[in-house]
Design a protein around this motif. Structure first.
Motif, PDB file in Angstrom:
ATOM      1  N   VAL A 123       0.381  -1.668  -0.046  1.00 42.53           N
ATOM      2  CA  VAL A 123       0.047  -0.123   0.095  1.00 42.53           C
ATOM      3  C   VAL A 123       1.267   0.939  -0.234  1.00 42.53           C
ATOM      4  CG1 VAL A 123      -2.244  -1.162   1.121  1.00 42.53           C
ATOM      5  CG2 VAL A 123       0.075   0.337   2.630  1.00 42.53           C
ATOM      6  N   GLY A 168       0.610  -0.736  -4.851  1.00 41.64           N
ATOM      7  CA  GLY A 168      -0.736  -0.077  -4.273  1.00 41.64           C
ATOM      8  C   GLY A 168      -1.567   0.819  -5.500  1.00 41.64           C
ATOM      9  N   LEU A 210      -5.144  -1.283  -6.257  1.00 41.37           N
ATOM     10  CA  LEU A 210      -6.289  -0.915  -6.464  1.00 41.37           C
ATOM     11  C   LEU A 210      -7.077  -1.331  -8.148  1.00 41.37           C
ATOM     12  CD1 LEU A 210      -8.189   1.749  -6.162  1.00 41.37           C
ATOM     13  CD2 LEU A 210      -6.741   2.867  -6.951  1.00 41.37           C
ATOM     14  N   VAL A 226     -12.115   7.031  -3.742  1.00 42.53           N
ATOM     15  CA  VAL A 226     -10.076   5.583  -2.990  1.00 42.53           C
ATOM     16  C   VAL A 226      -9.249   6.443  -3.242  1.00 42.53           C
ATOM     17  CG1 VAL A 226      -8.342   3.706  -3.466  1.00 42.53           C
ATOM     18  CG2 VAL A 226     -10.443   3.186  -2.970  1.00 42.53           C
ATOM     19  N   CYS A 227      -9.389   7.703  -4.751  1.00 48.02           N
ATOM     20  CA  CYS A 227      -7.913   8.284  -5.153  1.00 48.02           C
ATOM     21  C   CYS A 227      -9.172   9.970  -4.500  1.00 48.02           C
ATOM     22  CB  CYS A 227      -8.809   8.527  -6.360  1.00 48.02           C
ATOM     23  SG  CYS A 227      -8.109   7.472  -7.434  1.00 48.02           S
ATOM     24  N   TRP A 269      -7.369   9.974  -0.794  1.00 43.90           N
ATOM     25  CA  TRP A 269      -5.224  10.018  -1.308  1.00 43.90           C
ATOM     26  C   TRP A 269      -5.556  11.198  -0.976  1.00 43.90           C
ATOM     27  CZ3 TRP A 269      -2.816  11.112  -5.568  1.00 43.90           C
ATOM     28  CH2 TRP A 269      -1.562  11.107  -5.765  1.00 43.90           C
ATOM     29  N   SER A 323      -5.746  13.512   2.319  1.00 45.88           N
ATOM     30  CA  SER A 323      -4.041  12.326   2.529  1.00 45.88           C
ATOM     31  C   SER A 323      -3.284  13.244   3.042  1.00 45.88           C
ATOM     32  CB  SER A 323      -4.051  11.076   2.586  1.00 45.88           C
ATOM     33  OG  SER A 323      -3.096  10.493   3.426  1.00 45.88           O
ATOM     34  N   THR A 371      -0.690   7.605   4.967  1.00 41.78           N
ATOM     35  CA  THR A 371      -1.798   8.085   3.668  1.00 41.78           C
ATOM     36  C   THR A 371      -1.362   6.408   3.006  1.00 41.78           C
ATOM     37  OG1 THR A 371      -0.755  10.832   2.347  1.00 41.78           O
ATOM     38  CG2 THR A 371      -1.514   8.540   0.863  1.00 41.78           C
ATOM     39  N   PHE A 397      -5.402   5.250   2.480  1.00 40.46           N
ATOM     40  CA  PHE A 397      -5.770   4.630   1.034  1.00 40.46           C
ATOM     41  C   PHE A 397      -6.141   3.354   1.576  1.00 40.46           C
ATOM     42  CE2 PHE A 397      -4.405   1.247  -1.689  1.00 40.46           C
ATOM     43  CZ  PHE A 397      -4.420   2.004  -2.824  1.00 40.46           C
ATOM     44  N   THR A 427      -9.851   1.696   0.173  1.00 40.17           N
ATOM     45  CA  THR A 427     -10.338   0.624   0.001  1.00 40.17           C
ATOM     46  C   THR A 427     -10.929  -0.122   0.619  1.00 40.17           C
ATOM     47  OG1 THR A 427      -8.396   1.026  -1.456  1.00 40.17           O
ATOM     48  CG2 THR A 427      -9.061  -1.237  -1.355  1.00 40.17           C
ATOM     49  N   GLY A 429      -9.944   8.033   5.872  1.00 35.04           N
ATOM     50  CA  GLY A 429     -10.640   7.488   4.829  1.00 35.04           C
ATOM     51  C   GLY A 429     -11.100   7.550   4.979  1.00 35.04           C
TER      52      GLY A 429
END
Length: 244
Positions: free
Chosen positions: A90, A95, A99, A122-123, A126, A129, A160, A164, A168, A218
């Protein structure tokens, strides 16, 4: 009529119905979206305030280093390898591969729209974060100097990779809503996330509060993003398409 329908009329039709039903369950509006959005915003504010406070009190950091050191005491070499594998998964370009595999799983469980929504969540986690990391500007703990999976000048509040991983798992759980796979997804995702969190501490790749903040980021992004997408954006898109 496409090629699948011409060669086997009945089976593809049934499969299409099942696929549509899976997508409808995955993309169904959430209950009480305003509550989820408010909770997510409050969690993000908490992460920001806590980060500023922690960065201004080095004594907290010293206490947290002791937790990282304790996590790695008396462990075998095999345990270290497992922790490193999970952290690399990750923390680096691996990672991205993870994904994409998860997005493929979502596509198979539902459809392309669900996979697109999943990737967006998810993006966004990220990016959120990274934004919080720049705002707080808390450097990595000293034990991370020369670490094999983190850059020496990196910031690690919030973690991060943890954000992530949390995003997810939440995205996969939403995609599996109402399916026969939901409990398996919950179990596998929970175990993988727990091991990855432990790996961050075992490898001294961040403070414990970095890991906790990563989970909160997250979850907070998911609490804001999915109600907006499922309760506002997608219904508006459907109405617009239906009115043509």
């Amino acid at each position: 009529m496409d090629a699948r329908t011409r060669t086997a009329p009945s089976l593809p039709a049934a499969a299409g119905v099942r696929e549509t039903q899976r997508a409808q369950r995955a993309l169904a509006p959430l209950r009480h979206p305003a509550v989820w959005i408010a909770a997510g915003a409050a969690a993000m504010a908490l992460v920001l305030v806590a980060g500023v406070v922690l960065d201004g009190h080095p004594s907290w950091s010293a206490a947290e280093i002791a937790v990282d050191q304790w996590a790695g005491v008396g462990s075998s070499a095999l345990v270290g390898v497992v922790a490193l594998v999970f952290d690399i998964t990750v923390s680096t370009a691996a990672g991205i591969v993870l994904l994409l595999i998860a997005a493929l799983m979502v596509y198979l469980m539902a459809d392309g729209t669900t996979a697109f929504v999943f990737l967006g969540g998810v993006c966004l986690a990220w990016l959120a974060s990274l934004a919080v990391s720049l705002a707080v500007n808390r450097p990595l703990l000293e034990l991370s100097a020369g670490h094999t999976v983190v850059a020496p000048d990196a910031l690690d509040y919030p973690s991060t990779p943890t954000a992530f991983g949390t995003a997810t798992v939440i995205g996969l759980l939403l995609a599996a809503r109402g399916s026969n796979w939901r409990w398996l997804v919950a179990l596998a995702g929970g175990i993988a996330l727990a091991v990855s969190l432990w790996a961050r501490l075992y490898l001294a790749a961040g403070y414990p509060t970095d890991v906790v903040a990563g989970v909160l980021v997250g979850a907070a992004v998911a609490a804001i993003y999915y109600p907006v997408m499922l309760d506002l954006v997608l219904p508006a898109v459907r109405r617009r398409i239906g009115s043509r």
